[in-house]
Design an enzyme around this catalytic site. Structure first.
Site, PDB file in Angstrom:
ATOM      1  N   GLY A 158      59.898  60.378  -4.427  1.00 15.56           N
ATOM      2  CA  GLY A 158      59.290  61.328  -5.035  1.00 15.56           C
ATOM      3  C   GLY A 158      58.143  61.286  -5.951  1.00 15.56           C
TER       4      GLY A 158
ATOM      5  N   CYS B  41      62.070  53.982  -2.313  1.00 13.89           N
ATOM      6  CA  CYS B  41      60.965  54.427  -2.964  1.00 13.89           C
ATOM      7  C   CYS B  41      61.513  54.878  -4.436  1.00 13.89           C
ATOM      8  CB  CYS B  41      59.778  55.187  -2.535  1.00 13.89           C
ATOM      9  SG  CYS B  41      58.111  55.383  -3.419  1.00 13.89           S
ATOM     10  N   TYR B  42      61.327  55.986  -4.897  1.00 19.89           N
ATOM     11  CA  TYR B  42      61.623  56.767  -6.112  1.00 19.89           C
ATOM     12  C   TYR B  42      63.195  56.408  -6.212  1.00 19.89           C
ATOM     13  CZ  TYR B  42      62.985  59.627 -10.014  1.00 19.89           C
ATOM     14  OH  TYR B  42      63.468  60.324 -10.784  1.00 19.89           O
TER      15      TYR B  42
ATOM     16  N   HIS C  62      58.676  52.573   2.524  1.00 21.07           N
ATOM     17  CA  HIS C  62      59.256  53.743   3.350  1.00 21.07           C
ATOM     18  C   HIS C  62      59.493  53.270   4.805  1.00 21.07           C
ATOM     19  CE1 HIS C  62      58.424  56.854   0.354  1.00 21.07           C
ATOM     20  NE2 HIS C  62      57.498  56.186  -0.065  1.00 21.07           N
TER      21      HIS C  62
ATOM     22  N   GLU D 214      60.821  55.111   7.015  1.00 21.41           N
ATOM     23  CA  GLU D 214      61.117  56.119   7.738  1.00 21.41           C
ATOM     24  C   GLU D 214      59.564  56.540   8.538  1.00 21.41           C
ATOM     25  OE1 GLU D 214      61.208  56.208   4.523  1.00 21.41           O
ATOM     26  OE2 GLU D 214      60.056  57.912   3.698  1.00 21.41           O
TER      27      GLU D 214
ATOM     28  N   SER E 210      57.527  84.607  21.500  1.00 17.90           N
ATOM     29  CA  SER E 210      56.171  84.321  21.962  1.00 17.90           C
ATOM     30  C   SER E 210      55.856  83.606  23.185  1.00 17.90           C
ATOM     31  CB  SER E 210      55.421  83.349  20.873  1.00 17.90           C
ATOM     32  OG  SER E 210      55.886  82.123  20.874  1.00 17.90           O
ATOM     33  N   GLY E 211      57.055  83.265  23.846  1.00 16.04           N
ATOM     34  CA  GLY E 211      57.367  82.469  25.169  1.00 16.04           C
ATOM     35  C   GLY E 211      56.942  81.147  25.059  1.00 16.04           C
ATOM     36  N   GLY E 212      56.593  80.779  23.804  1.00  9.41           N
ATOM     37  CA  GLY E 212      56.375  79.271  23.521  1.00  9.41           C
ATOM     38  C   GLY E 212      57.621  78.661  23.492  1.00  9.41           C
ATOM     39  N   VAL E 213      57.679  77.457  23.221  1.00 10.13           N
ATOM     40  CA  VAL E 213      59.007  76.597  23.261  1.00 10.13           C
ATOM     41  C   VAL E 213      59.871  76.808  22.275  1.00 10.13           C
ATOM     42  CG1 VAL E 213      59.721  74.172  23.198  1.00 10.13           C
ATOM     43  CG2 VAL E 213      57.340  74.588  24.005  1.00 10.13           C
ATOM     44  N   ASP E 214      59.288  76.933  21.065  1.00 14.81           N
ATOM     45  CA  ASP E 214      60.179  77.013  19.810  1.00 14.81           C
ATOM     46  C   ASP E 214      60.933  78.450  20.013  1.00 14.81           C
ATOM     47  OD1 ASP E 214      58.754  74.945  19.046  1.00 14.81           O
ATOM     48  OD2 ASP E 214      57.750  75.910  17.298  1.00 14.81           O
ATOM     49  N   SER E 215      60.139  79.658  20.190  1.00 13.69           N
ATOM     50  CA  SER E 215      60.803  80.866  20.281  1.00 13.69           C
ATOM     51  C   SER E 215      61.790  81.142  21.284  1.00 13.69           C
ATOM     52  CB  SER E 215      59.991  82.176  20.163  1.00 13.69           C
ATOM     53  OG  SER E 215      58.934  82.128  20.976  1.00 13.69           O
ATOM     54  N   SER E 216      61.326  80.403  22.753  1.00 16.42           N
ATOM     55  CA  SER E 216      62.209  80.385  23.760  1.00 16.42           C
ATOM     56  C   SER E 216      63.693  79.549  23.528  1.00 16.42           C
ATOM     57  CB  SER E 216      61.500  79.649  25.018  1.00 16.42           C
ATOM     58  OG  SER E 216      60.420  80.274  25.171  1.00 16.42           O
TER      59      SER E 216
ATOM     60  N   LYS F 224      59.206  69.132  16.898  1.00 23.09           N
ATOM     61  CA  LYS F 224      59.085  69.697  18.157  1.00 23.09           C
ATOM     62  C   LYS F 224      59.835  68.935  19.114  1.00 23.09           C
ATOM     63  CE  LYS F 224      55.955  72.525  19.602  1.00 23.09           C
ATOM     64  NZ  LYS F 224      56.136  73.834  19.061  1.00 23.09           N
TER      65      LYS F 224
END
Ligand code: XMP
Length: 513
Positions: free
Chosen positions: A55, A82-83, A172, A174, A226-232, A369
């Site tokens: 933070g 960290c914080y 960190h 991660e 949209s036909g993209g990966v995310d909306s599909s 993604k």
């Protein structure tokens, strides 16, 4: 059977979701919660472990986030980062001070491998590089703890009380820059929290479907496809959850790539979902006439999208929910809380004040993604949809620098298609995460045949990345670039110069606007 859960407690750091994603990579479900979550509520969630994030504050700032000391007595393992590390020290009676030399970036760190966090990582040497970013440090660890790592300027880069299962690291783990950092998190999750690590994307899908059903009830939802990966993937998830009470609306804004509108339509027509294609290109192009500022373009496109959806929703009637395929990098880059706005991603920013839906559902909001792709495969989507390269919601409008005209759209479409064809011919389409053409608003002098030309400069962009938060430019062989360049200049009118963008992200972004 209930999934194992690790909670990431958010103290305002930049990498909170990245920590959660790393834990999920270890096979344990992980969610980010506010540090304000009451301890009773945390207890009810029955987590196997809790991770405190970094933070921006100092524990001594009056407004800095603090935590009830009782959290350390709940018998649940805690890892402070960290914080979070400083907060653990401060809360349990240690001392935090301002560093005389702030540590920032890659820092040589010396590990005590008798600590389980480091000892369980066999390949970790006794000194290695960790990523630091702090101006305060733990000057005195709390009683009952021991130091397990140090650097030149930070005497307590890690400390622990193994008996109480409390661990803290100043660096960190991660981020990729910390070598073996992900393995250290895995060691915490497995060896300290005792997780079996048997969670996977199938479980995510199951839980997400249950949550969607609980939220939507007997209602109807409209999905922005949209036909993209995310909306599909969002479509596959939603349709499993609510069946034909889902209607997918594909808005063809006129900024799609060559033939893309028809391709999206044919991909979804046979998939047993209610699918509507709206040709709104006139509406969008006239709204954007004369606009060249990138953020204004994004904002107008976002607004127009919602208006089109509202119109469609009215036609269908009784639609309560709008579904969007927003993923985590869209959320963070559009700004969350105090985080800076980099770009207003159209599916997040630009919403009109009054949206005609009861609620917006974003079932992928927590995922990156590559996690979305895994989920898509889990839900049975075909490879050609799951592995489509990402395409931004505002489409070619943000790949034409400056004002958008129909002529420029045609030029860009033709050039982009050639580049994509050449990448596919070279079998690089799975290797390069995203590749596309950008039409700049710069013109320069060239010579073609025996004549002078004064035409546009086109830029090709190719990047490799796993999470789209950072990216490298793709090392495309010169021969492939050359072939694309020759074809573009010969086959597409009004381009006489082709460049290749060799900037990473940061400092650039993937898209040009
Ligand atoms: P940047 O340019 O921010 O892009 O580095 C990161 C990733 O996000 C995509 N992108 C978008 N996706 N709506 C989207 O759905 C948007 O407004 C948008 N803007 C950028 C970009 O293509 C890249 O994959």
């Amino acid at each position: 059977m209930k999934n194992e859960l690790v909670i990431v407690l958010d103290f305002g750091g930049q990498y909170n979701q990245l920590i959660a994603r790393r834990v999920r990579e270890c096979g344990v479900y992980c969610e980010v919660r506010s540090y304000k979550t009451p301890l009773e509520e945390l207890k009810k969630l029955d987590p196997k472990g809790i991770i405190f994030t970094g933070g921006p504050n100092s524990v001594y700032d009056e407004s800095s986030p603090h935590i009830d000391k009782a959290i350390f007595d709940m018998g649940i393992p805690v890892l402070g980062i960290c914080y979070g590390c400083q907060l653990m020290a401060y809360t349990l009676g240690g001392r935090v001070e301002t560093c005389s030399v702030s540590e920032y970036g890659r820092t040589e760190t010396f590990y005590d491998k008798s600590s389980v966090i480091f000892g369980a990582v066999e390949s970790l040497p006794e000194s290695d590089i960790a990523w630091m970013s702090h101006t305060d440090f733990v000057a005195q660890i709390p009683e009952g703890f021991r130091i397990t790592a140090h650097t030149k300027d930070c005497p307590a880069a890690a400390f622990e009380n193994a008996e109480r299962r409390l661990y803290a690291v100043q660096f960190h783990p991660e981020v990729n820059h910390t070598r073996h950092g992900v393995d250290m998190l895995a060691a915490f999750v497995k060896n300290v929290c005792g997780c079996k690590c048997d969670w996977n994307m199938k479980d995510y899908a199951k839980t997400a479907i249950e949550q969607i059903r609980a939220k939507v009830g007997e209602g109807r939802a409209l999905l922005a496809l949209s036909g993209g990966v995310d909306s599909s993937v969002a479509c596959a998830l939603m349709s499993k959850a609510i069946g034909d009470r889902l209607t997918c609306v594909f808005v063809d804004h006129g900024f799609m790539r060559k033939n893309e509108g028809d391709e999206v339509e044919s991909a979804f027509k046979d998939r047993n979902v209610n699918f509507i294609r709206v040709d709104a290109s006139e509406r969008f192009i006239s709204k954007l006439t004369g606009i060249s500022d990138p953020e204004t373009k994004r904002k107008y496109i976002g607004e127009e999208f919602i208006l089109v959806f509202e119109d469609e929703a009215k036609k269908i009637g009784a639609v309560d929910f709008l579904v969007q395929g927003t993923i985590y990098p869209d959320v963070i880059e559009s700004g969350t809380g105090d985080a800076a706005v980099i770009k207003s991603h159209h599916n997040v920013g630009g919403l009109p004040d009054c949206v005609d839906f009861k609620e917006i559902i974003e079932p992928l909001r927590l995922l990156f993604k590559d996690e979305v792709r895994k989920l898509g495969s889990e839900l049975g989507l075909p490879d050609y949809l799951v592995w489509r390269q990402p395409f931004p919601g505002p489409g070619l409008a943000i790949r034409i620098i400056g004002e958008i005209t129909r002529e420029k759209l045609e030029i860009l479409r033709d050039a982009d298609l050639i580049f994509r064809e050449e990448i596919a011919n070279a079998h690089l389409d799975r290797e390069i995460s995203q590749y596309f053409a950008v039409l700049t608003d710069m013109r320069s002098v060239g010579v073609m045949g025996d004549g002078r030309t004064y035409d546009y400069t086109l830029t090709l962009r190719g990047v490799t990345t796993s999470d789209f938060m950072t990216a490298d430019f793709a090392r495309i062989p010169y021969e492939v670039l050359e072939k694309a360049s020759i074809r573009i200049v010969n086959e597409v009118g009004h381009i006489n110069r082709v460049c290749y963008d060799i900037t990473g992200k940061p400092p650039a972004t993937i898209e040009w606007e």
